[in-house]
Design an enzyme around this catalytic site. Sequence first.
Site, PDB file in Angstrom:
ATOM      1  CB  SER A  91      -0.911   0.006   1.229  1.00 53.36           C
ATOM      2  OG  SER A  91      -0.167   0.192   2.418  1.00 53.36           O
TER       3      SER A  91
ATOM      4  CB  THR B 274      -2.147   5.304   3.641  1.00 52.80           C
ATOM      5  OG1 THR B 274      -2.921   5.374   2.465  1.00 52.80           O
ATOM      6  CG2 THR B 274      -1.437   6.616   3.874  1.00 52.80           C
TER       7      THR B 274
ATOM      8  CB  THR C 156      -0.638   6.255   0.204  1.00 49.83           C
ATOM      9  OG1 THR C 156      -1.483   5.136  -0.042  1.00 49.83           O
ATOM     10  CG2 THR C 156      -1.082   7.389  -0.698  1.00 49.83           C
TER      11      THR C 156
ATOM     12  NE  ARG D  42      -7.935   7.759  -5.383  1.00 49.91           N
ATOM     13  CZ  ARG D  42      -7.499   7.433  -4.175  1.00 49.91           C
ATOM     14  NH1 ARG D  42      -6.218   7.242  -3.959  1.00 49.91           N
ATOM     15  NH2 ARG D  42      -8.333   7.307  -3.159  1.00 49.91           N
TER      16      ARG D  42
ATOM     17  CB  THR E 141      -4.627   5.018   6.773  1.00 52.85           C
ATOM     18  OG1 THR E 141      -5.298   4.440   7.908  1.00 52.85           O
ATOM     19  CG2 THR E 141      -3.219   5.411   7.181  1.00 52.85           C
ATOM     20  N   GLY E 142      -7.058   5.125   4.823  1.00 55.70           N
ATOM     21  CA  GLY E 142      -8.394   4.680   4.457  1.00 55.70           C
ATOM     22  C   GLY E 142      -8.810   5.315   3.142  1.00 55.70           C
TER      23      GLY E 142
HETATM   24  N1  GLY Z   1      -5.731   7.087   1.888  1.00 51.92           N
HETATM   25  C1  GLY Z   1      -5.063   6.696   0.741  1.00 51.92           C
HETATM   26  C2  GLY Z   1      -5.789   6.950  -0.508  1.00 51.92           C
HETATM   27  O1  GLY Z   1      -7.005   6.919  -0.548  1.00 51.92           O
HETATM   28  O2  GLY Z   1      -5.145   7.165  -1.498  1.00 51.92           O
END
Ligand code: GLY
Length: 355
Positions: A89, A206, A224, A234, A257-258
């Site tokens: 990640s 992340t 991340t 993105r 994170t998430g």
């Molecule tokens: N929190 C990491 C992402 O959505 O890229």
Amino acid sequence: MKSKCTRREFLKDGAILGAATLAVSNPAALRADGPRTSAAPAGVARVVASANGLAAVQRAMELLQAGADPLDATVAGVNLVEDDPEDMSVGYGGLPNEDGIVELDASVMDGPTHSSGAVAAIQNIKNPSKVAKLVMERTRHCLLVGPGALRFALAHGFKEENLLTEKARLAWLEWKERLSDRDNWIPERNQNIPPGLAAAMSTYGTINCLALDDRGRLAGTTTTSGLSWKIAGRVGDSPIIGAGLYVDNAIGAAGSTGLGEANIMNLGSYAVVQDMGRGLSPEQACLKALERTAEGTRRTGRLSRPDGRPNYGLNFYAVNAKGEFGSASMFAGGTYAVHDGMQAAIREAAYLYDK
Ligand code: GLY
């Protein structure tokens, strides 16, 4: 005419209002004062990170105790994870975008100078957190993206590397082959997926790392590879100051994170720091930010389940200027890493929903 209030009055009123809001609207917030919240004495350094950051908090604390700057300590801590091919990640070994290309996001924020730097959708550079720090130190900008971020890194002597490990390539190929039974990609018969790979089929992991030194200096870093199989270009929440990271040296630091989309639309890390400034504990402030985010994404529609609860994971981490720390996750089972100056440990996070 604007009404005026002193900072002291603002903090006092905010503390009362914030606590009341939590208690009334969110039964889960009653869990906020449990043993997960630290009350260790101030004047001692702290490092807080997401659960994949146990080695990072250890490394960052060693550096703090040797007198390092907190921002340098958090960057060095997360570099361990960026370099680790087993963490799919972050950095090298991170899962790629839908084209099979690894694109990385990172941000840094320094408390004493209230400065930030970030890069987004950068390719071929293993340690985007180091580039983010250089954006802060060597430019008048806050965020560089894509090819511009890469050229900036190369100008500062970074070397391009292929970040797609064999394990990540196989995971991407598996995803691509199973996307549809009406395209021209065919999964290999009896495909032998390496152990653990199936669990990594769709992730948005992340690392966030926050540090407070014994001189009261705060800093944070978030890095991340973002949402796996994302559309090229993105950008998630990690490089967005106020979403994936925020530091106010007078109050505290927070990170996330998430699922980045949910967090960007609700600026969670900024909200956590502001609520700590109003007197909430780090854990209470994290829970409140999750509650706000869940409410926001309920209105968004596509980010909630039929029962109204979020259909994504999100976690906040926080440390205040007194050295108290905490974390909360959208759902039960979350953990985080802490070094309290004595030892590094994984702790249980508070949570908003049991499932
Ligand atoms: N929190 C990491 C992402 O959505 O890229």
